[in-house]
Design an enzyme around this catalytic site. Structure first.
Site, PDB file in Angstrom:
ATOM      1  CD1 TRP A   1       0.015  -1.447   3.130  1.00  0.00           C
ATOM      2  CD2 TRP A   1       0.609   0.704   3.287  1.00  0.00           C
ATOM      3  NE1 TRP A   1       0.808  -1.313   4.240  1.00  0.00           N
ATOM      4  CE2 TRP A   1       1.180   0.001   4.359  1.00  0.00           C
ATOM      5  CE3 TRP A   1       0.842   2.075   3.174  1.00  0.00           C
ATOM      6  CZ2 TRP A   1       1.988   0.624   5.311  1.00  0.00           C
ATOM      7  CZ3 TRP A   1       1.642   2.699   4.126  1.00  0.00           C
ATOM      8  CH2 TRP A   1       2.206   1.978   5.190  1.00  0.00           C
ATOM      9  CG  ASN A   2       5.002   1.210   0.904  1.00  0.00           C
ATOM     10  OD1 ASN A   2       4.627   0.398   0.058  1.00  0.00           O
ATOM     11  ND2 ASN A   2       6.248   1.241   1.332  1.00  0.00           N
TER      12      ASN A   2
ATOM     13  CE  LYS B   1      -3.174 -10.354  -1.399  1.00  0.00           C
ATOM     14  NZ  LYS B   1      -3.682  -9.037  -0.999  1.00  0.00           N
ATOM     15  CG  HIS B   2      -2.421  -2.964  -5.075  1.00  0.00           C
ATOM     16  ND1 HIS B   2      -1.778  -2.498  -3.945  1.00  0.00           N
ATOM     17  CD2 HIS B   2      -1.902  -2.262  -6.113  1.00  0.00           C
ATOM     18  CE1 HIS B   2      -0.924  -1.549  -4.288  1.00  0.00           C
ATOM     19  NE2 HIS B   2      -0.976  -1.385  -5.601  1.00  0.00           N
ATOM     20  CB  ALA B   3      -2.153  -3.506   0.045  1.00  0.00           C
TER      21      ALA B   3
ATOM     22  N   GLY C   1       6.847  -6.386   0.352  1.00  0.00           N
ATOM     23  CA  GLY C   1       6.164  -6.308   1.638  1.00  0.00           C
ATOM     24  C   GLY C   1       7.099  -6.671   2.772  1.00  0.00           C
TER      25      GLY C   1
ATOM     26  CD  GLU D   1      11.408  -3.387  -1.834  1.00  0.00           C
ATOM     27  OE1 GLU D   1      11.537  -3.411  -0.579  1.00  0.00           O
ATOM     28  OE2 GLU D   1      10.703  -2.569  -2.424  1.00  0.00           O
ATOM     29  CG  LEU D   2      11.315  -9.506   1.434  1.00  0.00           C
ATOM     30  CD1 LEU D   2      11.815 -10.772   2.092  1.00  0.00           C
ATOM     31  CD2 LEU D   2       9.842  -9.615   1.078  1.00  0.00           C
TER      32      LEU D   2
ATOM     33  CB  CYS E   1      10.998  -1.259   2.209  1.00  0.00           C
ATOM     34  SG  CYS E   1       9.428  -2.131   2.314  1.00  0.00           S
TER      35      CYS E   1
ATOM     36  CD  GLU F   1      10.603  -2.344   7.699  1.00  0.00           C
ATOM     37  OE1 GLU F   1      10.704  -1.771   6.601  1.00  0.00           O
ATOM     38  OE2 GLU F   1      10.143  -3.492   7.827  1.00  0.00           O
TER      39      GLU F   1
END
Length: 451
Positions: free
Chosen positions: A132-133, A156-158, A208, A230-231, A264, A351
């Site tokens: 979502w960010n 598939k989006h948030a 995410g 990508e975390l 992130c 984080e």
């Protein structure tokens, strides 16, 4: 079938209620995407480039609407939303121009055949699970190279930004007349796992949390699917004793507060040599006070930050700015600065997804590097020093992260690869290396002389 609602984080008002897509509906979308792939994979470079240029133009045409939707759904400042859309358009144009050269057949150095070369073929249907960010950017930075490589996408989006995803789906639907390059399916976690397992899906990309990445990677591994992750990140910026302190402090504030700190790759830990720490902290606090702070994306995230700040205090952190959530409606949290005079191992593992900066004062460069590398994450980071040669050598050989910079903060750009190491994921997006994640490498050899 489960339902969910999007909520304005500034007011707490419900925006719209949606229904999650069932497995039967998702399966039909995947099958349709697989059929569309058979058309798109044969499209010429010119046809693919035209589609990407059309996408760039559509994004710019709807820039204000996208910015308003992101502002309502996750609190992003309108100026940041418009900048996000422009960056997406530029990325589409970059790959429309550069992808044919990136994926040009490459001759083998030598082989047992008369001729041999490497060809780059599309994977097929790629399942994309996006956060979502940066709801448009995260999608486009993957979609632009993947589409130019000849793939099609199931997205598939948030749930948090379902309206933004819906807008994206409509724009993609208008790109090509008889088939779709991207299909938006709002599924829950259980159905998402079934999508990954579907035989028609040949690749997966996920952005995410590290916990989410483990779950997605497990499903992908069980079904032998290529995956890019990508975390999370806890990016460290080191301010050495020879740094331009004012520039470093102002730049570090920008690194911390991008997207209200909900990134992130935002700067989260600032490790400062004791010789310049007082000057750095004074300027940093002043700049943090002067910056406009948007609401967090949800009240849930606000509560999480409240808990995290309490933990940082219990580990020896001294709050010198902010440190408590305001009363009243909305998911707001103030710009906060927490200073550590003594290191604690836990601060490097956390984080914080919001406008909270941890500053650790250290005695020398070696202490700074040790603290920076103590994190399980490794997405981005940097070093501030007037000695550019030393800074480059330190970030290249000593700092453990996928994207590091001297005297600036990390900014993703379509021209250069982006991605992490350790628990920040694997694989790359953007640049030449990013497009290679979404192709199969095929060796094409010929025995005999072709006429």
């Amino acid at each position: 079938m489960s339902s969910f609602s999007t909520v304005n984080p500034a007011t707490g008002d419900t925006l719209k209620t949606y229904q999650h897509v069932t497995w039967d509906e998702a399966q039909k979308a995947i099958q349709a995407a697989s059929q569309d792939f058979q058309i798109w994979r044969k499209a010429s470079w010119e046809e693919r480039s035209q589609a990407l240029h059309k996408l760039a133009a559509a994004l710019r045409a709807h820039k204000t609407e996208f910015a308003q939707m992101m502002n309502q759904e996750m609190g992003k400042l309108l100026s940041e939303g418009k900048a996000e859309i422009e960056k997406c358009a530029v990325t589409c144009e970059f790959y429309a121009k550069e992808a044919p050269g990136m994926l040009r057949n490459q001759p083998a150095v030598s082989s047992p055949y008369t001729s041999a070369e490497v060809s780059f073929q599309p994977l097929g249907v790629v399942f994309s699970i996006m956060p979502w960010n940066f709801p448009v950017w995260q999608t486009i930075r993957f979609a632009a190279p993947a589409l130019m490589a000849g793939n099609v996408i199931v997205l598939k989006h948030a749930d948090l930004t379902a309206g933004t995803a819906e807008m994206l789906g409509k724009i993609f639907a208008d790109l090509t007349p008889n088939y779709k390059l991207l299909r938006n399916i709002q599924v829950d976690h259980e159905v998402a796992a079934q999508v990954i397992a579907d035989a028609n899906v040949r690749g997966v990309t996920f952005t995410g949390s590290s916990a989410g990445g483990r779950a997605v990677a497990t499903e992908a591994a069980k079904n032998l699917k290529k995956i890019v992750l990508e975390l999370g990140g806890s990016d460290a910026y080191l301010v050495l004793d020879d740094a331009d302190v004012e520039m470093a402090a102002k730049t570090c504030v920008k690194a911390r507060l991008v997207n209200c700190g909900q990134s992130c790759v935002a700067g989260k830990r600032f490790i400062v040599d004791e010789k310049v720490s007082k000057e750095f902290i004074d300027i940093f606090v002043k700049e943090m006070k002067a910056t406009e702070i948007a609401p967090l994306a949800s009240v849930k995230f606000q509560k999480q930050i409240v808990e995290q700040v309490e933990k940082l205090k219990s580990w020896g952190g001294k709050v010198v700015l902010g440190g408590s959530a305001p009363q009243g409606a909305g998911a707001y949290y103030p710009a906060t600065v927490i200073v550590f005079e003594k290191d604690h191992p836990e601060i490097h593992k956390m984080e914080v997804f919001g406008p909270v900066a941890s500053i650790l004062v250290v005695k020398n460069t070696q202490e700074a590097l040790k603290a920076a590398n103590s994190s399980p994450y490794g997405l981005g980071g940097g070093i501030f020093t007037r000695d550019l040669k030393k800074g480059k050598e330190l970030i290249e050989k000593e700092l453990q992260a996928g994207f590091v910079v001297v005297n600036d903060y990390v900014k993703s750009d379509p021209r250069i690869p982006f991605g992490g190491v350790k628990e920040s994921g694997y694989g790359r997006e953007l640049g030449h290396f990013g497009i290679l994640e979404f192709v199969n490498i095929k060796t094409v050899a010929v025995a005999g002389v072709m006429k």
